[in-house]
Design a protein around this motif. Structure first.
Motif, PDB file in Angstrom:
ATOM      1  N   UNK A 185       0.839  -1.195   0.000  1.00 60.21           N
ATOM      2  CA  UNK A 185       0.000   0.000   0.000  1.00 60.21           C
ATOM      3  C   UNK A 185       0.871   1.241   0.000  1.00 60.21           C
ATOM      4  N   UNK A 186       0.364   2.287  -0.612  1.00 59.22           N
ATOM      5  CA  UNK A 186       1.141   3.512  -0.639  1.00 59.22           C
ATOM      6  C   UNK A 186       0.853   4.349   0.602  1.00 59.22           C
ATOM      7  N   UNK A 187       1.850   5.093   1.010  1.00 59.39           N
ATOM      8  CA  UNK A 187       1.751   5.947   2.189  1.00 59.39           C
ATOM      9  C   UNK A 187       1.161   7.287   1.781  1.00 59.39           C
ATOM     10  N   UNK A 188       0.285   7.827   2.618  1.00 58.46           N
ATOM     11  CA  UNK A 188      -0.287   9.147   2.364  1.00 58.46           C
ATOM     12  C   UNK A 188      -0.140   9.980   3.635  1.00 58.46           C
ATOM     13  N   UNK A 189       0.273  11.234   3.474  1.00 56.71           N
ATOM     14  CA  UNK A 189       0.479  12.109   4.632  1.00 56.71           C
ATOM     15  C   UNK A 189      -0.825  12.815   5.010  1.00 56.71           C
ATOM     16  N   UNK A 190      -0.846  13.348   6.220  1.00 60.43           N
ATOM     17  CA  UNK A 190      -2.005  14.115   6.684  1.00 60.43           C
ATOM     18  C   UNK A 190      -2.262  15.300   5.756  1.00 60.43           C
ATOM     19  N   UNK A 191      -1.183  15.973   5.368  1.00 62.27           N
ATOM     20  CA  UNK A 191      -1.319  17.159   4.508  1.00 62.27           C
ATOM     21  C   UNK A 191      -1.910  16.800   3.150  1.00 62.27           C
ATOM     22  N   UNK A 192      -1.415  15.719   2.562  1.00 60.11           N
ATOM     23  CA  UNK A 192      -1.920  15.293   1.250  1.00 60.11           C
ATOM     24  C   UNK A 192      -3.379  14.867   1.350  1.00 60.11           C
ATOM     25  N   UNK A 193      -3.720  14.145   2.419  1.00 61.85           N
ATOM     26  CA  UNK A 193      -5.099  13.705   2.627  1.00 61.85           C
ATOM     27  C   UNK A 193      -6.019  14.921   2.756  1.00 61.85           C
ATOM     28  N   UNK A 194      -5.638  15.887   3.590  1.00 62.84           N
ATOM     29  CA  UNK A 194      -6.452  17.092   3.794  1.00 62.84           C
ATOM     30  C   UNK A 194      -6.598  17.868   2.486  1.00 62.84           C
ATOM     31  N   UNK A 195      -5.509  17.981   1.749  1.00 66.04           N
ATOM     32  CA  UNK A 195      -5.526  18.701   0.472  1.00 66.04           C
ATOM     33  C   UNK A 195      -6.474  18.027  -0.519  1.00 66.04           C
ATOM     34  N   UNK A 196      -6.401  16.715  -0.606  1.00 62.13           N
ATOM     35  CA  UNK A 196      -7.253  15.970  -1.536  1.00 62.13           C
ATOM     36  C   UNK A 196      -8.726  16.039  -1.138  1.00 62.13           C
ATOM     37  N   UNK A 197      -9.004  15.956   0.157  1.00 63.18           N
ATOM     38  CA  UNK A 197     -10.386  16.047   0.627  1.00 63.18           C
ATOM     39  C   UNK A 197     -10.934  17.450   0.370  1.00 63.18           C
ATOM     40  N   UNK A 198     -10.134  18.481   0.640  1.00 65.39           N
ATOM     41  CA  UNK A 198     -10.555  19.866   0.370  1.00 65.39           C
ATOM     42  C   UNK A 198     -10.869  20.049  -1.111  1.00 65.39           C
ATOM     43  N   UNK A 199     -10.018  19.510  -1.973  1.00 68.24           N
ATOM     44  CA  UNK A 199     -10.236  19.626  -3.418  1.00 68.24           C
ATOM     45  C   UNK A 199     -11.529  18.927  -3.823  1.00 68.24           C
ATOM     46  N   UNK A 200     -11.794  17.788  -3.226  1.00 66.18           N
ATOM     47  CA  UNK A 200     -13.019  17.048  -3.528  1.00 66.18           C
ATOM     48  C   UNK A 200     -14.248  17.829  -3.078  1.00 66.18           C
ATOM     49  N   UNK A 201     -14.168  18.445  -1.906  1.00 65.88           N
ATOM     50  CA  UNK A 201     -15.288  19.248  -1.393  1.00 65.88           C
ATOM     51  C   UNK A 201     -15.559  20.427  -2.332  1.00 65.88           C
TER      52      UNK A 201
END
Length: 74
Positions: free
Chosen positions: A1-17
């Protein structure tokens, strides 16, 4: 599995919203389903600012009581 950081996760969720006008809770579920992330493990990826947005949203949707001590647990 690939690693994902808190910052990347937050950024991706914000973009989706922003791009879909989903709420944060739905956006996190959608993101996890799309990327094969177990919802049980997502609590570690949620940053403090993102938690505050989810908390506010949950209070607005009456999922949480409106108190200053409300705590969201994933």
């Amino acid at each position: 599995k690939k690693f994902i950081s808190k910052d990347k996760f937050a950024e991706d969720v914000e973009a989706l919203v922003l791009s879909t006008e989903m709420n944060y809770i739905d956006a996190i579920v959608e993101y996890c389903e799309t990327n094969g992330i177990e919802l049980d493990t997502v609590g570690k990826l949620v940053s403090k600012p993102l938690k505050e947005k989810i908390k506010y949203e949950a209070q607005e949707l009456n999922f949480l009581k409106r108190t200053s001590r409300a705590k969201l647990i994933f």
